[in-house]
Scaffold this motif. Structure first.
Motif, PDB file in Angstrom:
ATOM      1  N   ALA A 112     -34.962   7.820  -9.361  1.00  0.00           N
ATOM      2  CA  ALA A 112     -34.888   6.366  -9.381  1.00  0.00           C
ATOM      3  C   ALA A 112     -33.545   5.796  -8.946  1.00  0.00           C
ATOM      4  N   GLU A 113     -32.561   6.655  -8.745  1.00  0.00           N
ATOM      5  CA  GLU A 113     -31.234   6.186  -8.337  1.00  0.00           C
ATOM      6  C   GLU A 113     -30.650   7.151  -7.318  1.00  0.00           C
ATOM      7  N   GLU A 114     -29.618   6.697  -6.627  1.00  0.00           N
ATOM      8  CA  GLU A 114     -28.942   7.558  -5.655  1.00  0.00           C
ATOM      9  C   GLU A 114     -28.302   8.734  -6.384  1.00  0.00           C
ATOM     10  N   ILE A 115     -28.576   9.924  -5.880  1.00  0.00           N
ATOM     11  CA  ILE A 115     -27.883  11.117  -6.372  1.00  0.00           C
ATOM     12  C   ILE A 115     -27.373  11.883  -5.157  1.00  0.00           C
ATOM     13  N   ALA A 116     -26.489  12.805  -5.389  1.00  0.00           N
ATOM     14  CA  ALA A 116     -25.904  13.585  -4.302  1.00  0.00           C
ATOM     15  C   ALA A 116     -26.978  14.351  -3.537  1.00  0.00           C
ATOM     16  N   PRO A 117     -26.799  14.486  -2.224  1.00  0.00           N
ATOM     17  CA  PRO A 117     -27.761  15.260  -1.434  1.00  0.00           C
ATOM     18  C   PRO A 117     -27.999  16.659  -1.983  1.00  0.00           C
ATOM     19  N   ALA A 118     -26.977  17.285  -2.515  1.00  0.00           N
ATOM     20  CA  ALA A 118     -27.152  18.628  -3.094  1.00  0.00           C
ATOM     21  C   ALA A 118     -28.091  18.579  -4.292  1.00  0.00           C
ATOM     22  N   GLY A 119     -28.050  17.478  -5.048  1.00  0.00           N
ATOM     23  CA  GLY A 119     -28.963  17.307  -6.178  1.00  0.00           C
ATOM     24  C   GLY A 119     -30.401  17.170  -5.716  1.00  0.00           C
ATOM     25  N   VAL A 120     -30.593  16.401  -4.654  1.00  0.00           N
ATOM     26  CA  VAL A 120     -31.937  16.232  -4.096  1.00  0.00           C
ATOM     27  C   VAL A 120     -32.458  17.574  -3.589  1.00  0.00           C
TER      28      VAL A 120
ATOM     29  N   VAL B 288     -39.974  15.645  -4.105  1.00  0.00           N
ATOM     30  CA  VAL B 288     -39.071  14.582  -4.529  1.00  0.00           C
ATOM     31  C   VAL B 288     -39.509  13.253  -3.921  1.00  0.00           C
ATOM     32  N   VAL B 289     -39.635  12.240  -4.769  1.00  0.00           N
ATOM     33  CA  VAL B 289     -39.930  10.885  -4.326  1.00  0.00           C
ATOM     34  C   VAL B 289     -38.656  10.075  -4.503  1.00  0.00           C
ATOM     35  N   ASP B 290     -38.082   9.625  -3.391  1.00  0.00           N
ATOM     36  CA  ASP B 290     -36.853   8.831  -3.435  1.00  0.00           C
ATOM     37  C   ASP B 290     -37.218   7.393  -3.763  1.00  0.00           C
ATOM     38  N   ALA B 291     -37.007   7.008  -5.010  1.00  0.00           N
ATOM     39  CA  ALA B 291     -37.358   5.666  -5.476  1.00  0.00           C
ATOM     40  C   ALA B 291     -36.119   4.809  -5.718  1.00  0.00           C
ATOM     41  N   ALA B 292     -34.986   5.208  -5.177  1.00  0.00           N
ATOM     42  CA  ALA B 292     -33.748   4.447  -5.337  1.00  0.00           C
ATOM     43  C   ALA B 292     -33.931   3.051  -4.741  1.00  0.00           C
ATOM     44  N   GLY B 293     -33.611   2.051  -5.520  1.00  0.00           N
ATOM     45  CA  GLY B 293     -33.715   0.673  -5.056  1.00  0.00           C
ATOM     46  C   GLY B 293     -35.074   0.030  -5.245  1.00  0.00           C
TER      47      GLY B 293
ATOM     48  N   ALA C 100     -35.733  19.502  -4.820  1.00  0.00           N
ATOM     49  CA  ALA C 100     -36.781  19.784  -3.834  1.00  0.00           C
ATOM     50  C   ALA C 100     -37.174  21.255  -3.823  1.00  0.00           C
ATOM     51  N   ALA C 101     -36.282  22.114  -4.268  1.00  0.00           N
ATOM     52  CA  ALA C 101     -36.618  23.541  -4.349  1.00  0.00           C
ATOM     53  C   ALA C 101     -37.655  23.809  -5.434  1.00  0.00           C
ATOM     54  N   HIS C 102     -37.870  22.820  -6.310  1.00  0.00           N
ATOM     55  CA  HIS C 102     -38.783  23.006  -7.437  1.00  0.00           C
ATOM     56  C   HIS C 102     -39.964  22.044  -7.447  1.00  0.00           C
TER      57      HIS C 102
ATOM     58  N   ALA D 196     -41.765  14.184 -13.484  1.00  0.00           N
ATOM     59  CA  ALA D 196     -40.385  14.027 -13.957  1.00  0.00           C
ATOM     60  C   ALA D 196     -39.787  12.755 -13.389  1.00  0.00           C
ATOM     61  N   LEU D 197     -38.848  12.197 -14.121  1.00  0.00           N
ATOM     62  CA  LEU D 197     -38.098  11.017 -13.703  1.00  0.00           C
ATOM     63  C   LEU D 197     -36.614  11.335 -13.840  1.00  0.00           C
ATOM     64  N   VAL D 198     -35.872  11.128 -12.757  1.00  0.00           N
ATOM     65  CA  VAL D 198     -34.431  11.356 -12.770  1.00  0.00           C
ATOM     66  C   VAL D 198     -33.741  10.005 -12.635  1.00  0.00           C
ATOM     67  N   VAL D 199     -32.851   9.708 -13.585  1.00  0.00           N
ATOM     68  CA  VAL D 199     -32.066   8.468 -13.551  1.00  0.00           C
ATOM     69  C   VAL D 199     -30.607   8.815 -13.808  1.00  0.00           C
TER      70      VAL D 199
END
Length: 64
Positions: free
Chosen positions: A8-16, A25-30, A20-22, A45-48
């Motif tokens: 739901a928010e911007e995270i580092a590309p390495a985090g994405v 990923v739905v990029d819902a930032a913004g 994604a390895a698991h 899952a929801l990442v904030v």
């Protein structure tokens, strides 16, 4: 079946990449709250970070 992870928010590309390895990923930032709630219907899952306010209503939108 691969889990769906809503970010739901911007995270580092390495985090994405790590997420994604698991799963998918739905990029819902913004996204506005209604669109985020809709995305959670099929999410596992929801990442904030700190900007997204997660309350009972938002949690209920993601039954998984």
């Amino acid at each position: 079946m691969s889990p769906t992870i809503v970010v739901a928010e911007e995270i580092a590309p390495a985090g994405v990449e790590a997420l994604a390895a698991h799963g998918t990923v739905v990029d819902a930032a913004g996204w506005d709250r209604d669109r985020l709630r809709e995305a959670l219907a099929g999410a596992d899952a929801l990442v904030v970070r700190s900007a997204t306010q997660v309350d009972a209503d938002l949690l209920a939108a993601g039954p998984n």
